[in-house]
Write an enzyme that holds these catalytic residues in place. Structure first.
Site, PDB file in Angstrom:
ATOM      1  N   LYS A  46       0.757  -1.024   0.100  1.00 29.78           N
ATOM      2  CA  LYS A  46       0.185   0.045   0.203  1.00 29.78           C
ATOM      3  C   LYS A  46       0.595   1.343  -0.057  1.00 29.78           C
ATOM      4  CE  LYS A  46      -3.218  -2.630   3.143  1.00 29.78           C
ATOM      5  NZ  LYS A  46      -3.371  -2.566   4.598  1.00 29.78           N
ATOM      6  N   GLY A  47       2.132   0.969   0.362  1.00 29.81           N
ATOM      7  CA  GLY A  47       2.811   2.214   0.698  1.00 29.81           C
ATOM      8  C   GLY A  47       3.171   3.325  -0.419  1.00 29.81           C
ATOM      9  N   GLU A 102       7.929   2.024  -5.952  1.00 29.05           N
ATOM     10  CA  GLU A 102       7.757   1.523  -4.718  1.00 29.05           C
ATOM     11  C   GLU A 102       7.957   2.687  -3.768  1.00 29.05           C
ATOM     12  OE1 GLU A 102       7.239  -0.172  -2.471  1.00 29.05           O
ATOM     13  OE2 GLU A 102       8.526  -1.901  -2.432  1.00 29.05           O
ATOM     14  N   ASP A 103       7.599   2.645  -2.557  1.00 33.98           N
ATOM     15  CA  ASP A 103       7.747   3.577  -1.778  1.00 33.98           C
ATOM     16  C   ASP A 103       9.280   3.917  -1.053  1.00 33.98           C
ATOM     17  OD1 ASP A 103       7.647   1.381  -0.118  1.00 33.98           O
ATOM     18  OD2 ASP A 103       6.089   1.822   1.206  1.00 33.98           O
ATOM     19  N   ASP A 106      14.647  -1.086   0.527  1.00 28.27           N
ATOM     20  CA  ASP A 106      15.534  -1.057   1.941  1.00 28.27           C
ATOM     21  C   ASP A 106      16.362  -2.226   1.520  1.00 28.27           C
ATOM     22  OD1 ASP A 106      16.368  -1.208   4.491  1.00 28.27           O
ATOM     23  OD2 ASP A 106      14.366  -1.015   5.253  1.00 28.27           O
ATOM     24  N   LYS A 134      17.073   3.281   0.971  1.00 31.98           N
ATOM     25  CA  LYS A 134      17.742   3.178   2.263  1.00 31.98           C
ATOM     26  C   LYS A 134      19.132   2.240   1.948  1.00 31.98           C
ATOM     27  CE  LYS A 134      15.511   2.706   6.228  1.00 31.98           C
ATOM     28  NZ  LYS A 134      14.854   1.804   7.083  1.00 31.98           N
ATOM     29  N   PHE A 155      14.033   4.315  10.855  1.00 33.65           N
ATOM     30  CA  PHE A 155      12.595   4.079  10.421  1.00 33.65           C
ATOM     31  C   PHE A 155      11.706   5.189   9.908  1.00 33.65           C
ATOM     32  CE2 PHE A 155       8.545   1.788  10.009  1.00 33.65           C
ATOM     33  CZ  PHE A 155       8.725   0.683   9.304  1.00 33.65           C
ATOM     34  N   VAL A 156      11.298   5.194   8.451  1.00 36.57           N
ATOM     35  CA  VAL A 156      10.542   6.262   8.403  1.00 36.57           C
ATOM     36  C   VAL A 156       9.167   6.026   7.897  1.00 36.57           C
ATOM     37  CG1 VAL A 156      12.687   7.525   7.326  1.00 36.57           C
ATOM     38  CG2 VAL A 156      11.418   6.100   5.988  1.00 36.57           C
ATOM     39  N   ASP A 162       4.269   3.357   6.265  1.00 34.47           N
ATOM     40  CA  ASP A 162       3.691   3.035   7.483  1.00 34.47           C
ATOM     41  C   ASP A 162       4.463   2.571   8.717  1.00 34.47           C
ATOM     42  OD1 ASP A 162       3.705   0.313   6.046  1.00 34.47           O
ATOM     43  OD2 ASP A 162       2.793  -0.353   7.879  1.00 34.47           O
TER      44      ASP A 162
HETATM   45  P1  XMP Z   1      12.674  -4.504   1.002  1.00 37.08           P
HETATM   46  O1  XMP Z   1      13.240  -4.454   2.484  1.00 37.08           O
HETATM   47  O2  XMP Z   1      11.898  -5.510   0.643  1.00 37.08           O
HETATM   48  O3  XMP Z   1      11.545  -3.108   1.626  1.00 37.08           O
HETATM   49  O4  XMP Z   1      13.564  -3.478  -0.031  1.00 37.08           O
HETATM   50  C1  XMP Z   1      10.577  -2.955   1.025  1.00 37.08           C
HETATM   51  C2  XMP Z   1       9.402  -2.622   1.692  1.00 37.08           C
HETATM   52  O5  XMP Z   1       9.774  -2.613   3.154  1.00 37.08           O
HETATM   53  C3  XMP Z   1       8.938  -1.573   3.814  1.00 37.08           C
HETATM   54  N1  XMP Z   1       9.892  -0.689   4.540  1.00 37.08           N
HETATM   55  C4  XMP Z   1       9.761   0.402   5.128  1.00 37.08           C
HETATM   56  N2  XMP Z   1       8.645   0.821   5.619  1.00 37.08           N
HETATM   57  N3  XMP Z   1       9.552   2.779   6.605  1.00 37.08           N
HETATM   58  C5  XMP Z   1       8.396   2.021   6.483  1.00 37.08           C
HETATM   59  O6  XMP Z   1       7.312   2.357   6.484  1.00 37.08           O
HETATM   60  C6  XMP Z   1      10.805   2.157   6.447  1.00 37.08           C
HETATM   61  O7  XMP Z   1      11.748   2.853   6.962  1.00 37.08           O
HETATM   62  C7  XMP Z   1      10.929   0.981   5.719  1.00 37.08           C
HETATM   63  N4  XMP Z   1      11.815   0.088   5.294  1.00 37.08           N
HETATM   64  C8  XMP Z   1      11.205  -0.919   4.415  1.00 37.08           C
HETATM   65  C9  XMP Z   1       8.126  -0.756   2.869  1.00 37.08           C
HETATM   66  O8  XMP Z   1       6.905  -1.499   2.895  1.00 37.08           O
HETATM   67  C10 XMP Z   1       8.836  -1.169   1.411  1.00 37.08           C
HETATM   68  O9  XMP Z   1       7.906  -1.250   0.639  1.00 37.08           O
HETATM   69 MG    MG Z   2       5.297  -1.233   2.006  1.00 36.78          MG
END
Ligand code: XMP
Ligand code: MG
Length: 184
Positions: A46-47, A102-103, A106, A134, A155-156, A162
């Site tokens: 949903k991000g 993507e939001d 990470d 990140k 964590f943002v 969210d």
């Molecule tokens: P990955 O680790 O698969 O992460 O690259 C992708 C999804 O992880 C969530 N994510 C976060 N959500 N603050 C958030 O609100 C953060 O700092 C954070 N780091 C990872 C996010 O849903 C993203 O789509």
């Molecule tokens: Mg997400």
């Protein structure tokens, strides 16, 4: 303005105005790159919804839209490494130029999985657009083609992102106070 959401924010990283300006820049760059083509935007629920809504309005292309929902996190603040599809594409993407939105990138687990999945479904090309990157969290070798902002190792939340499903409606992006997730 103090309220029950903003009380949990340690620091504002990107204001509404900064987000707005950066998203417009990204939209213009993407529109130029895809001029004359008909890309398919794929938003990751949903991000990405707030970012996606602003990005496509900043992108005057003849494009269409799909949403996918994947999960790898649950309510924790660290990636589980496993990715599951909860909502899949509703159309055949063979031969299409995809713009994956993507939001935050990470660990890279989500986008690494999705790239392989969409390639296997026959996409002609996959362009990754992430609002936030990140790099300190990276576990998989995956990079975005377009990055809004590179964020520190915190964590943002906000502007779609969210913690335990809350804070998505903050109009800015901020760092969550660690005590918010430490106490739960
Ligand atoms: P990955 O680790 O698969 O992460 O690259 C992708 C999804 O992880 C969530 N994510 C976060 N959500 N603050 C958030 O609100 C953060 O700092 C954070 N780091 C990872 C996010 O849903 C993203 O789509
Ligand atoms: Mg997400």
């Amino acid at each position: 303005m103090k309220n029950e959401l903003t009380n949990d924010i340690l620091k504002v990283l990107y204001t509404e105005e900064q987000l707005n300006e950066r998203v417009r820049e990204l939209g213009a760059e993407i529109a130029e790159r895809f001029a004359g083509r008909q890309p398919l935007f794929v938003g990751i629920l949903k991000g990405s919804v707030l970012f996606l809504a602003d990005l496509i309005r900043a992108c005057p292309l003849r494009c269409d839209l799909e949403m996918m929902a994947v999960s790898s996190y649950g309510n924790a603040t660290a990636s589980s490494g496993r990715v599951r599809i909860n909502h899949d594409l509703q159309q055949d993407i063979r031969g299409r130029d995809l713009i994956l939105v993507e939001d935050i990138l990470d660990s890279g687990n989500t986008l690494c999985f999705l790239k392989d999945y969409l390639k296997a479904k026959g996409a002609a090309s996959i362009t990754i657009v992430t609002l936030l990157d990140k790099p300190s969290g990276r576990q998989k070798a995956v990079n975005a083609d377009y990055v809004g902002f590179t964020v520190p190792d915190a964590f943002v939340v906000g502007y779609g992102l969210d913690y335990a499903q809350f804070y998505r409606n903050l109009p800015y992006i901020g760092i969550l106070k660690p005590e918010v997730y430490e106490k739960s």
